[in-house]
Design a protein around this motif. Structure first.
Motif, PDB file in Angstrom:
ATOM      1  N   ALA A  37      -2.259   3.208 -10.148  1.00 27.68           N
ATOM      2  CA  ALA A  37      -1.205   2.552  -9.240  1.00 27.68           C
ATOM      3  C   ALA A  37       0.373   4.228  -8.959  1.00 27.68           C
ATOM      4  N   PHE A  38      -0.694   5.132 -10.078  1.00 26.20           N
ATOM      5  CA  PHE A  38      -0.217   6.544  -9.525  1.00 26.20           C
ATOM      6  C   PHE A  38      -0.826   7.009  -8.424  1.00 26.20           C
ATOM      7  N   SER A  39      -2.084   6.936  -8.304  1.00 29.09           N
ATOM      8  CA  SER A  39      -2.948   7.889  -7.595  1.00 29.09           C
ATOM      9  C   SER A  39      -2.973   7.084  -5.970  1.00 29.09           C
ATOM     10  N   CYS A  40      -2.626   5.190  -6.146  1.00 27.56           N
ATOM     11  CA  CYS A  40      -2.396   5.625  -4.112  1.00 27.56           C
ATOM     12  C   CYS A  40      -1.453   6.607  -3.690  1.00 27.56           C
ATOM     13  N   VAL A  86      -0.223   9.220  -3.748  1.00 27.77           N
ATOM     14  CA  VAL A  86      -0.727  10.231  -3.562  1.00 27.77           C
ATOM     15  C   VAL A  86      -1.408  10.613  -2.698  1.00 27.77           C
ATOM     16  N   VAL A  87      -2.786   9.501  -2.719  1.00 31.27           N
ATOM     17  CA  VAL A  87      -3.841   8.918  -1.618  1.00 31.27           C
ATOM     18  C   VAL A  87      -3.259   9.195  -0.633  1.00 31.27           C
ATOM     19  N   TYR A  88      -2.322   8.304  -0.239  1.00 30.09           N
ATOM     20  CA  TYR A  88      -1.808   7.960   0.325  1.00 30.09           C
ATOM     21  C   TYR A  88      -0.628   9.020   1.254  1.00 30.09           C
ATOM     22  N   ALA A  89      -0.216  10.174   0.547  1.00 31.64           N
ATOM     23  CA  ALA A  89       0.067  10.679   1.200  1.00 31.64           C
ATOM     24  C   ALA A  89      -0.711  12.270   1.961  1.00 31.64           C
ATOM     25  N   MET A  90      -1.772  12.260   0.597  1.00 35.87           N
ATOM     26  CA  MET A  90      -2.407  13.529   1.078  1.00 35.87           C
ATOM     27  C   MET A  90      -3.705  12.641   2.430  1.00 35.87           C
ATOM     28  N   ALA A  91      -3.312  11.802   3.288  1.00 43.97           N
ATOM     29  CA  ALA A  91      -3.900  10.948   4.367  1.00 43.97           C
ATOM     30  C   ALA A  91      -3.429  11.513   5.257  1.00 43.97           C
ATOM     31  N   ARG A 101      -9.026  10.187   1.444  1.00 42.81           N
ATOM     32  CA  ARG A 101      -8.457  11.127   1.630  1.00 42.81           C
ATOM     33  C   ARG A 101      -9.185  11.417   3.119  1.00 42.81           C
ATOM     34  N   SER A 102     -10.761  11.772   3.495  1.00 44.08           N
ATOM     35  CA  SER A 102     -10.539  12.434   4.119  1.00 44.08           C
ATOM     36  C   SER A 102     -11.869  11.375   5.367  1.00 44.08           C
ATOM     37  N   TYR A 103     -11.846  10.410   4.788  1.00 48.51           N
ATOM     38  CA  TYR A 103     -12.767   9.406   5.855  1.00 48.51           C
ATOM     39  C   TYR A 103     -12.120   7.774   5.424  1.00 48.51           C
ATOM     40  N   ALA A 104     -11.271   7.754   4.099  1.00 51.94           N
ATOM     41  CA  ALA A 104     -11.165   5.902   4.585  1.00 51.94           C
ATOM     42  C   ALA A 104      -9.958   5.568   5.689  1.00 51.94           C
ATOM     43  N   ALA A 105      -9.972   4.663   6.013  1.00 47.66           N
ATOM     44  CA  ALA A 105      -9.481   3.904   7.343  1.00 47.66           C
ATOM     45  C   ALA A 105      -7.989   3.915   7.370  1.00 47.66           C
ATOM     46  N   ALA A 106      -7.216   4.273   8.643  1.00 45.43           N
ATOM     47  CA  ALA A 106      -5.992   4.091   7.960  1.00 45.43           C
ATOM     48  C   ALA A 106      -5.330   2.730   7.275  1.00 45.43           C
ATOM     49  N   ALA A 107      -5.933   1.141   8.201  1.00 43.22           N
ATOM     50  CA  ALA A 107      -5.627   0.418   6.914  1.00 43.22           C
ATOM     51  C   ALA A 107      -5.190   0.299   5.944  1.00 43.22           C
ATOM     52  N   VAL A 108      -7.124   0.826   5.198  1.00 40.94           N
ATOM     53  CA  VAL A 108      -7.456   0.742   4.203  1.00 40.94           C
ATOM     54  C   VAL A 108      -6.329   1.934   3.381  1.00 40.94           C
ATOM     55  N   GLN A 143      -2.143   1.668  -0.764  1.00 46.01           N
ATOM     56  CA  GLN A 143      -0.660   1.763  -1.206  1.00 46.01           C
ATOM     57  C   GLN A 143       0.197   0.703  -1.263  1.00 46.01           C
ATOM     58  N   ALA A 144      -0.251  -0.390  -0.871  1.00 43.21           N
ATOM     59  CA  ALA A 144       1.237  -1.563  -1.000  1.00 43.21           C
ATOM     60  C   ALA A 144       0.312  -2.413  -2.113  1.00 43.21           C
ATOM     61  N   SER A 145      -0.862  -2.000  -2.508  1.00 40.36           N
ATOM     62  CA  SER A 145      -1.582  -2.893  -4.002  1.00 40.36           C
ATOM     63  C   SER A 145      -0.902  -1.868  -5.349  1.00 40.36           C
ATOM     64  N   SER A 146      -0.181  -0.779  -5.143  1.00 45.15           N
ATOM     65  CA  SER A 146       0.047   0.025  -6.406  1.00 45.15           C
ATOM     66  C   SER A 146       1.331  -0.672  -7.311  1.00 45.15           C
ATOM     67  N   LEU A 147       1.691  -1.463  -6.654  1.00 42.71           N
ATOM     68  CA  LEU A 147       3.230  -2.049  -7.159  1.00 42.71           C
ATOM     69  C   LEU A 147       2.206  -3.212  -8.182  1.00 42.71           C
TER      70      LEU A 147
END
Length: 241
Positions: free
Chosen positions: A81-84, A86-91, A141-148, A153-157
């Motif tokens: 949940a806390f990684s989501c 961070v990944v979203y912000a980096m991407a 951060r480098s390879y995942a599609a924006a939709a993914v 991010q939406a699943s973190s809660l």
């Protein structure tokens, strides 16, 4: 002197001077002022939760040298949940100051998961977990599609809510809360209340707002478990003596 100090504190941190006169001198419960104060208070709760909620848990584990009663699955979900965010912000190449608080919370949670594994005699697995987490986050951060990234991010809660359910279930089966920190749970409860209050104002009775309310309720359940099991332990000790 004391009154002027209280006024200075309230006017500086919580409300405009006009609201101070309305609420404390005229004793008029001015609705806009009350909403302003509640919003400010909720903001403080959210900040405390973001920066400090995991820290008492980490300190308690280090002080006690144990991870008894803590659900590894629950903290794995918190780690996700806390990684989501961070990944979203980096991407999305957000500036560091915009998500540094989330990174700080993630670092604390990583330390907690590592200590749980370490105290269970699985230190190597804990070290491998750190490298694996960093690797997965960089790959996403480098390879995942924006939709993914958006779905993650939406699943973190949902993951955060599930972690509380798992910890509450573990407490119930164990009959105690072990090393679960009262202060951490209390800060989490206050932060969830703050987020729920802000979300209700911004989104009304939306699924997101209801999810935040559910999260606050589950934090309340954890807090009640801590207090009840401690009271039972004290009562049992007195009977034994």
């Amino acid at each position: 002197m004391a009154t002027s100090t209280i006024k200075e504190f309230l006017v500086t941190y919580l409300m405009p001077e006009k609201c101070y006169y309305e609420l404390f001198l005229n004793f008029h419960f001015h609705v806009p002022c009350l909403k302003f104060v509640l919003n400010k208070t909720a903001g403080f709760w959210i900040i405390l939760d973001t920066f400090l909620a995991q820290l008492p848990q980490l300190i308690k584990m280090l002080w006690g040298g144990s991870a008894e009663g803590l659900s590894l699955s629950a903290f794995f979900l918190q780690l996700y949940a806390f990684s989501c965010p961070v990944v979203y912000a980096m991407a999305n190449n957000f500036p560091l100051f915009a998500w540094a608080d989330r990174l700080f919370m993630l670092a604390q949670t990583v330390a907690i998961v590592f200590l749980i594994l370490h105290y269970r005699g699985d230190t190597v697995r804990g070290v491998l977990l750190l490298f694996a987490l960093c690797g997965v986050m960089l790959l996403l951060r480098s390879y995942a599609a924006a939709a993914v990234i958006s779905v993650i991010q939406a699943s973190s809660l949902a993951a955060f809510i599930a972690s509380k359910v798992l910890q509450a279930t573990t407490n119930y089966h164990n009959g105690h809360t072990g090393q679960l920190s009262t202060l951490s749970v209390l800060l989490s409860f206050a932060g969830c209340l703050g987020v729920a209050f802000v979300s209700l104002q911004e989104n009304g009775n939306s699924p997101v707002s209801l999810s935040h309310i559910l999260s606050a309720c589950l934090s309340c359940v954890l807090l009640a478990q801590i207090l009840c099991y401690k009271a039972d332990a004290v009562s049992t000790t007195k009977k034994t003596v």
